[in-house]
Write an enzyme that holds these catalytic residues in place. Sequence first.
Site, PDB file in Angstrom:
ATOM      1  N   THR A  73     -26.116  -3.412   3.546  1.00  0.00           N
ATOM      2  CA  THR A  73     -25.128  -2.985   2.553  1.00  0.00           C
ATOM      3  C   THR A  73     -23.961  -3.963   2.499  1.00  0.00           C
ATOM      4  OG1 THR A  73     -25.773  -0.698   2.888  1.00  0.00           O
ATOM      5  CG2 THR A  73     -23.618  -1.060   1.890  1.00  0.00           C
ATOM      6  N   GLN A 180     -36.033  -5.492   2.693  1.00  0.00           N
ATOM      7  CA  GLN A 180     -37.373  -4.929   2.947  1.00  0.00           C
ATOM      8  C   GLN A 180     -38.426  -6.025   3.102  1.00  0.00           C
ATOM      9  OE1 GLN A 180     -38.036  -1.861   3.654  1.00  0.00           O
ATOM     10  NE2 GLN A 180     -36.257  -0.746   2.910  1.00  0.00           N
ATOM     11  N   HIS A 202     -32.538  -3.369  11.200  1.00  0.00           N
ATOM     12  CA  HIS A 202     -33.277  -2.145  11.541  1.00  0.00           C
ATOM     13  C   HIS A 202     -34.553  -1.944  10.736  1.00  0.00           C
ATOM     14  CE1 HIS A 202     -31.980   0.869   8.337  1.00  0.00           C
ATOM     15  NE2 HIS A 202     -31.050  -0.029   8.166  1.00  0.00           N
ATOM     16  N   CYS A 326     -30.637   7.554   0.134  1.00  0.00           N
ATOM     17  CA  CYS A 326     -29.460   8.020  -0.590  1.00  0.00           C
ATOM     18  C   CYS A 326     -29.817   9.047  -1.642  1.00  0.00           C
ATOM     19  CB  CYS A 326     -28.755   6.843  -1.263  1.00  0.00           C
ATOM     20  SG  CYS A 326     -29.848   6.032  -2.402  1.00  0.00           S
TER      21      CYS A 326
END
Length: 399
Positions: A73, A180, A202, A326
Amino acid sequence: MKPVYLDNNATTRVDPEVVSAMLPYLTEHFGNPSSAHGFAAPSRQGMKTARDNVAALVGTGFADEILFTSGGTESDNTALITGLAAHPGRDEVVVSAVEHPAVLALVKRLEAAGRLKAHVIPVLSCGCLDRERYRAALSPRVAVVSMMWANNETGILFPVEALAEEAKAVGALFHTDAVQAAGREPIDVKRTAIDLMSLSAHKLHGPKGVGALYVRRGVKLEPIVHGGRQERARRGGTENVPGVVGFGKAAKIAGPRLRGDTARMRALRDRLESGLLGRIRNAMVLGASAERLPNTSAIVCADAEAEAVATMLGREGIAVSTGAACSAGSHEPSHVLKAIGTPVAAEFGAVRFSLSRETDDDDIDRALTAMAEIVARLRDRAPCTAEGRSSRPREAAYA
Ligand code: PLP
């Protein structure tokens, strides 16, 4: 029974080797890398090794092109702000309609504040970018283009190398969100015209809360976190040394395994898809005809709401997702499903299966059997016409 984890686009399990690499930086190597005394040296060295490893994963020989951040982000936000600052005379931004909210929410906010004009490029029904609309949006007024390498909900890949060339031809900076893609697709950034690229630890078996922004040499980074002179004065704040070390280790593990891991994941994913399509009538794979990540499958089943399917799979110990984290919890189809525009997907949603190098045959067998049973049960229980669905209390689907 062993739980089955098929939600690796949300996050991945931290590799035990990554945990081992991080531990000393939480215990004996606790020094602040900016300190002038000897306690700083191991922390500084840990950061250096990590930077080299992340640089190697994405194919740059220049470790100074890697800026560590708090995750995907922050990297996305920094890239857009950098792109805008690079061209004070330009105020247009080009993004796709299916970008992660880390891009879209900032663009929306800056547009509302009158700081930019956004061109939001739609996708076609295959999930691919509308290249004609993309080309039409490019002009010398565009400061920065942000196009994701791989979509988190569908796994669909954008041809970012070609898109970057086209953006450069009008003098815009090109950013790609490769959160990704890293560790799942080969990335050789030096052979592309990409200026900025976001990464997150992560998603590749590293820790949460740490990521990186690749910043091509010559691009002047505009910091968004102001403070000390860490990260060569490009990001203030004492570094997350254990996290960065873990990211570096995760990158070092992922690189050499990439080819074998992706071939295994693709074979398992293809078996999952053909098994589901064989057992469940009126099911489809979103973006089936497009180039996709080897680990991701978004399945739409007419007359079986994805949310209900995911909840029932969860009760059987199988973790999947119905969209970006989200948008989970909201009953609206995600912005990605809306953008793709397939009516059955917009109505019933899509169940996202996302595999990792840890996924095995048994996981796929369990998912196949459970999904086929659950969809059949849901369809038997309540024929889901559009009418019936809207009048039926949502809980009924979960009973
Ligand atoms: N970009 C994409 C495509 C993502 O999938 C995610 C996380 O799901 C992010 C950005 C945000 O990354 P982070 O969770 O590290 O902030």
